[in-house]
Design a protein around this motif. Sequence first.
Motif: not given
Length: 338
Positions: A85-113
């Motif tokens: 679960a700790v590894r998953i949390m770390a990998y999800l943080a990296l994924l969300y950082q990449d999502i932010i860099r790519q601009g893959w946010l929701s129409t309201g500017g939020q992060l996707p599930p």
Amino acid sequence: MDHDGGYKHLFSHREMIADLLVGFVREDWVAQLDLATLERVSGSYVADDLREREDDLVWRVRWGEEWLFVYLLIEFQSSVDRFMAVRIMAYLALLYQDIIRQGWLSTGGQLPPVLPVVLYNGDPRWTAATNIRDLIVPVPGGLAAYRPEVRYLLLDEGRYQEAELAPLRNLVAALFRLENSRTPADISRVLENLIAWLAAPAQASIRRSFTVWMRRVLLPGRMPGAIIPEVGDLQEVKSMLAERVKEWTREWQRQGMEEGMAQGMAQGMAQGMAQGMAKGMAKGMAKGQAVILFRQVELKFGPASAEVRQRLETASQEELERWSGRILTATSLEELFG
């Protein structure tokens, strides 16, 4: 090709991810996904220590007007990772950082599930916590509000029973059945399904991926030391498997007869009389026939119990001959022994 590489190749196909979601994520929201929009996302995330997670797979799919991401971590280690679960949390943080860099946010500017999935194929059953909250010491008062909660979906292949998987027309279920198979008959039953399901020309790529994985990973693991010929299609795998079963049966028969005759001659010579030799050879040949029949039983029905072994070892020559004829058509041990 090792297990990790083989699975990465298989789950690089849209059909496998779709069947994983439909067949193994048993939640109502899955019905709202537009599976036709499934697309692979680059899965290389670099942590502070520069270790890359290139073997993990990331897909995204439309969920109404928004995107849902599926993060698939394939785990083949022989022991359970208590802190997954700790590894998953770390990998999800990296994924969300990449999502932010790519601009893959929701129409309201939020992060996707993101749906994190751990696909586990180890021998011991998985016992680790699937939520990081369960790894942190409970605390009283307002401090409990700061305890994180990150959950992942665990797919422990060894926990699924054949009766649960067999009725499913699902490629991932077929993969789990192949991994859990113990006899050539088990593999052949799943192969028949895959051949029927993947018959369309458009499915040639995933059909080839299953063929390569079986040829290079599954069959060498089930038949250590055996020479597995090159095969180009699932039908060829099925034909090759059937031929190998015939060869194994003939080899067992030869070994059993030689073993029985050798034991019989040794017993007869020890007795020092022709009558004793004949009796010893007959006894030894019966023992050899019992050995052959026991191997055939395990080949057809899976690992046999101590009771089955004892029944064969104490059977008469007439019983052994009768059962040897039935083994070709019997569909259960009850039918074999009558």
